[in-house]
Design a protein around this motif. Structure first.
Motif: not given
Length: 271
Positions: A183-186, A190-191, A193-200, A215-228
Motif C-alpha cells: 500500500g505504499w512505495e518502499v 528511481f525504481m 519513476r523514470g527510465p528504470l521504473g518504466g521496466w520494473l 491490466c498490469n499482470y506482471g511480477l518483476y518486469f513490465r516487459f509482457w504488459d508493455r508488449l501485450c
C-alpha cells in the motif's frame, strides 16, 4: 524413503510459512511506522490474509520439499553447489533467466486467472483484499497457489543454477511479493519513476492492477504488459492514504508520497 520425503516436505512447508510471517510481519511493522493508520479497520481482512497465506505455504512447501529430497538423494535437479561448475559470469545470467521465466509464467497464469470463470472460482480470494496489505502476498485460493508453486520447481529441473543464486531468486520473489501489496512505495523513486521504473514493477504498478483488475499482470518486469498492451502505467496511493488517515483520525502529510487512486470495488474485467 516415504518418511524422508514427508519430513522434507514438512520442513520446507515450515520454512516457507516462517519466511512469510517474518517478511510480511516486518513490512507490516514498517507500515505502522511509516504510515500510521494505513491498516486501521483491516484486522479481519489481515487475519483472513494470514490464514490463506499459511495454507498456501503448504502448497508451496510440498513440491519444494520433494525436490529438495530428490536433489540431495538422487540429483534430480540442475542445482549445483560448486561455484566453479559453471563460469562465474553464469551466476548473474542464471538469476536473470530465472527471474524472466518466472515473470513470464506469472504474467500468463495471472491473465488466465482473470478470465471470469477462473476469477470467480479462485483469484477472487486474492482480490478480496481491498486494499491489499503486507500480509496479502500469499493470500491465494489453492488453485492459484498451485500455479505459483510449480514455477520454480519446474525451472530447477531444467536450468542449471547455483544454490546461492537460487536463494537470491527466492529472496527477490518473497520481497517483491510482499512489497507489491503493502500500500505504499518502499523503494527509491528511481525504481518506480523514470527510465528504470518504466521496466520494473513495484507497488505503484501493481496498485493499478488492484484498482482496475484488467491490466498490469506482471511480477518483476513490465516487459509482457508493455508488449501485450496491458500496461496502464503506475497508480498512486494518495486517496488510499487519505482515507486511512481519516479512519485513523490524523492528517497524514505523507499521503501523496507514492502517488493517486485507491482500490476500486468495480467488477472484474477479463483479459
Amino acid at each position: 524413503m516415504l518418511i524422508a520425503i514427508t519430513l522434507s516436505a514438512l520442513a520446507m512447508t515450515l520454512i516457507v510459512g516462517v519466511r512469510y510471517l517474518i517478511v510480511s510481519g516486518a513490512f507490516a511493522a514498517a507500515t505502522r511506522v511509516r504510515h500510521p493508520g494505513l491498516y486501521t479497520g483491516l484486522d479481519a481482512q489481515m487475519r483472513r490474509e494470514v490464514a490463506w497465506s499459511l495454507a498456501s505455504a503448504a502448497i508451496y512447501g510440498i513440491p519444494a520439499g520433494v525436490l529438495a529430497w530428490g536433489w540431495k538423494a538422487h540429483g534430480w535437479t540442475r542445482i549445483y553447489e560448486d561455484v566453479h561448475a559453471f563460469p562465474l559470469w553464469y551466476l548473474p545470467v542464471s538469476v536473470g533467466i530465472y527471474l524472466f521465466l518466472h515473470d513470464t509464467w506469472f504474467y500468463w497464469t495471472h491473465r488466465w486467472m482473470h478470465r471470469p470463470a477462473v476469477f470467480r472460482a479462485a483469484h477472487a480470494v486474492h482480490h478480496a483484499s481491498r486494499p491489499p496489505t503486507a500480509w496479502a502476498a500469499m493470500a491465494f485460493h489453492p488453485l492459484e497457489a498451485v500455479t505459483g508453486a510449480v514455477a520454480i520447481p519446474l525451472l530447477v529441473l531444467a536450468i542449471p543454477i547455483h544454490v546461492g543464486a537460487l536463494g537470491f531468486v527466492l529472496a527477490v520473489m518473497t520481497v517483491m511479493g510482499v512489497t507489491n501489496h503493502m500500500g505504499w512505495e518502499v523503494f527509491p523513486r528511481f525504481m518506480w519513476r523514470g527510465p528504470l521504473g518504466g521496466w520494473l514493477i513495484t507497488a505503484s504498478h501493481h496498485q493499478r492492477h488492484h484498482e482496475q483488475y484488467g491490466c498490469n499482470y506482471g511480477l518483476y518486469f513490465r516487459f509482457w504488459d508493455r508488449l501485450c498492451g496491458t500496461d496502464r502505467g503506475i497508480g498512486d496511493f494518495a486517496r488510499t492514504h487519505a482515507r486511512a488517515a481519516a479512519r485513523h483520525g490524523v492528517a497524514d502529510d505523507r499521503a501523496a508520497a507514492g502517488g493517486g487512486a485507491g482500490p476500486r470495488r468495480g467488477a472484474d474485467r477479463a483479459a
